[in-house]
Every structure is written in C-alpha cells, then in structure tokens.
Design an enzyme around this catalytic site. Structure first.
Site, short mmCIF file in Angstrom:
data_model
loop_
_atom_site.label_atom_id
_atom_site.label_comp_id
_atom_site.label_asym_id
_atom_site.label_seq_id
_atom_site.Cartn_x
_atom_site.Cartn_y
_atom_site.Cartn_z
N CYS A 27 33.14 19.25 68.03
CA CYS A 27 32.83 17.88 67.64
C CYS A 27 33.61 17.00 68.60
O CYS A 27 34.83 16.88 68.47
CB CYS A 27 33.25 17.61 66.20
SG CYS A 27 33.13 15.84 65.76
N CYS B 239 35.18 13.65 66.76
CA CYS B 239 36.26 13.72 65.77
C CYS B 239 36.53 15.17 65.41
O CYS B 239 37.15 15.87 66.21
CB CYS B 239 35.99 12.85 64.54
SG CYS B 239 34.36 13.02 63.77
N SER B 240 36.08 15.64 64.25
CA SER B 240 36.48 16.98 63.81
C SER B 240 35.45 17.61 62.88
O SER B 240 35.81 18.43 62.05
CB SER B 240 37.82 16.90 63.07
OG SER B 240 37.69 16.01 61.97
N CYS B 241 34.18 17.23 62.99
CA CYS B 241 33.15 17.74 62.08
C CYS B 241 33.10 19.26 62.13
O CYS B 241 33.12 19.85 63.21
CB CYS B 241 31.79 17.15 62.44
SG CYS B 241 31.76 15.35 62.30
#
Lengths: 182, 213
Positions: free
Chosen positions: B113, B116-118
C-alpha cells in the site's frame, strides 16, 4: 505531477527495509482500537483519519512512527451519516484501455502520483464505494464511485525498469480518475 | 481508604510501560475524554483491542491450506474470498472487500500500500512494521524484484511479477504456491507451512527442515 509526502510509490531511496519484528505496544493497540471504534460509531471515518495524517508537515511524517501519525484529536468531530446510494453504472469494461488523469489534487485522494498520466487496462471491475475525496472533509462521500483494478506495464511506468516485459503494477482507481483512450 | 480519595494533591504516576512517546499519553487522554463525554464506551474500545489482538495469520493460513487440498474451495476463494472465509467460520472483517490472488509457476503476486498501510487485517492480523515502512512503500512498486531479493526470494526471469497497490477499499491476499514435496501432508500440516509473509508475497512456503536425530 508533484507527489505528496505520503504518496510514496517510486520515491528514489536506497534505504534498506527494516525487517525486524515488533509487537504492538499497549498504546499502539489503544490508538488503533480508538480509531476503529470511532469509525464504527460514525464519529471519524478512515478518510478523515488519513487526511489528518497527510496534513502532517513532511519532516514530522517521515520521522514519526506509524501510530504517532494517528493523532486522532487532530481530525475528530461528530457528524451524522446518510445511507449509501445505489451502486452506479459501469463505464469501463474488463480489458479496456484507460488513461489516468494527470491532474494535480491538493486534497486527500487515493490516486498515486506514479500512475497519473499513464495508460493501462482494466483488469477487474470492482464494486462502487464512497468517494474518499469528499468523505475526508465531512461529507458522506455520495454518490459512490465505481472502483477498477487497472494494470500498467512496469516498463511504461518506470523508464529504467529491469525485469520481465510482462511485469505489471496494478492499482485500484476510482472511475472519476480514468479517461478514455482513443 | 485507598485510591483517589485520600485528600492530598501529589500527582499519581500513570500506569505506563516506561519509555513511551508523547503520542501514548495523548491516546490515553483522548480515550478518557471520549468516555467521559459519552462518545464511546470503555467496553467498546476494549472489545476492539481484543478483536485486534486476536487476529493472526493463522486464519489466512487455514484458507490457503484448504484451497491447496480442495480445488473447488480454491475456485470459490479466488471468486469470493469473503464468502470462502465465512464458509470456514473465519471473520473476514468489516466492509472492505477481500480479493485472493494466486501464485503459480508462471505468475507471482506482491502486495503493497504505497499511500498508507492497507492490509487484510481481519485474516492476517496487524501488518508488520516493514510493510508500513517508507522504503518498502517506495520500492515495492518501482523495484519489486530488488525488494523480493532482499526478502530472499529470487524470481526466475521468466516469472511474471504482478505488484498490487491496494489504494482503496479492496484488500489483497496472496494464495502462495503449494511447495513441491508436500503431497502427503494433511491440511493442518500444510497450514503450518503458510507464513504471513507468503500471503503478502515476499516469501514462499517451504517444507520444514529435516530433523536429524
């Protein structure tokens, strides 16, 4: 198109990936849980949370640890939510070629800079989802936008790309960022 | 009488874990405020913490192992990962859609991702730090073969590499390739071979090292 600090794909870096494992500390779990609970209660949605994180000064963003970026009181405020609308029609079909709009966007959005202006093809037609660009600013994100998985040849995205000619990078993109290719 | 009613004003030491960043105190203070104002109940936050702490890659591994032994389940997993997870009694999480993609001899998938951090947290637990790190987010798209080499995976030249950047509401789960030599193994034994990293695409499942007695 200039890339915002959080829009990290393809930034020139030789920094190694720190692969050490890390158990979440109590306060990190708490922060995560607060964000999740606020989301479920309709107080703070994920796009508002992300917009807050993206508004950090670049230097702070780069040096903060992951949960230090989730400063919940930066963006939290109560509001009501409306029901979701009907799913919209599908404009592009699987296999169709599309171009990603090359436009700059100052606010919160989910189109990575490295594919802006690039031509790819629709690999998969997903569902429709609320629009993060309005949802991040107190609106309900309606009407929903169709989401597509779009594939790009790596060699067309990164001029110096080495590796298989069929290597591709796939990105989930909302319909209003896609343009027809003649 | 104990606790807060002993009538003097020395500050109480908060319960902390030593060296914590300022963000920790802020998170705790925010929780107190939200509870006090009636926005959240303490139990809601506790339940969420318990849910987060209970999520592990073992759930994802069960899905993969079943797909390895049952071709019809494999087809259902690739068509509708959420439905397949529910079928095994697993919790696929709230709204975001999960899509499973399959590694073969010819194709390898890697998930990132960049924004961000999906991550498919309901099935894999919280993402590892490196997944959220800036170098991984930068290089996984522009130099994925280099990143794989860093993780010890050397892809053959003729293997097509597909990087998935999960930028929106969909979460991707990699179905790794079943290791050669695992033919006689049971579903539980197979599940033990499936690592978190192999379901992100930065590792390949391997047979256990032979034990010498």
């Amino acid at each position: 198109v200039a890339q915002a600090t959080h829009d990290r794909g393809g930034w020139a870096t030789d920094a190694p990936i720190d692969r050490s494992e890390h158990e979440l500390a109590d306060w990190e779990l708490l922060t995560d849980a607060l964000a999740g609970t606020l989301g479920r209660h309709g107080v703070l949605n994920v796009d508002e949370l992300r917009r807050g994180i993206e508004s950090m000064p670049p230097d702070e963003y780069e040096h903060a640890s992951y949960y230090e970026r989730e400063d919940l009181d930066r963006e939290g405020r109560a509001r009501s939510r409306r029901a979701r609308s009907e799913a919209r029609r599908v404009r592009y079909r699987s296999g169709q070629r599309v171009r990603v709009a090359a436009r700059a966007h100052e606010g919160h959005h989910r189109t990575p800079g490295y594919v802006k202006g690039k031509v790819g093809y629709v690999e998969r037609v997903h569902d429709s989802f609320t629009n993060p660009e309005t949802r991040a600013y107190g609106a309900d994100g309606l009407p929903e936008q169709r989401l597509y998985l779009v594939g790009f040849r790596q060699r067309e995205v990164w001029p110096g790309y080495r590796g298989h000619t069929e290597d591709r990078v796939y990105v989930d993109l909302f319909e209003h960022w896609l343009e027809d290719v003649e | 009488m104990r606790g807060h009613e002993h009538g003097h004003d020395h500050p109480h030491a908060p319960i902390t874990n030593g060296d914590e960043p300022e963000a920790a105190a802020r998170a705790r203070a925010l929780q107190e405020l939200l509870v006090e104002k009636g926005v959240l109940r303490r139990e809601d936050v506790r339940q969420r913490i318990d849910w987060l702490a209970s999520r592990t890659p073992a759930d994802g591994a069960r899905l993969i192992a079943r797909a390895w032994v049952d071709p019809e389940f494999r087809a259902r997993l690739l068509a509708d990962a959420r439905g397949a997870a529910l079928e095994l009694g697993l919790d696929p999480g709230p709204s975001p859609v999960v899509v499973a993609v399959e590694n073969t001899h010819a194709v390898h998938h890697l998930v990132v991702c960049t924004l961000c951090s999906c991550y498919p947290r309901a099935l894999l637990g919280p993402p590892p730090d490196w997944y959220k790190s800036l170098p991984y987010r930068s290089r996984a798209v522009s130099d994925p073969r280099g990143v794989l080499a860093e993780f010890g995976v050397r892809l053959a030249e003729d293997v097509e590499l597909r990087v998935l950047d999960s930028t929106a509401d969909v979460r991707y789960l990699v179905v790794p390739r079943r290791p050669d030599g695992s033919e006689g193994m049971s579903e539980d034994e197979l599940a033990a071979l499936v690592t978190r990293d192999s379901m992100i695409g930065v590792a390949e499942p391997a047979l256990p090292a032979p034990v010498t007695s």
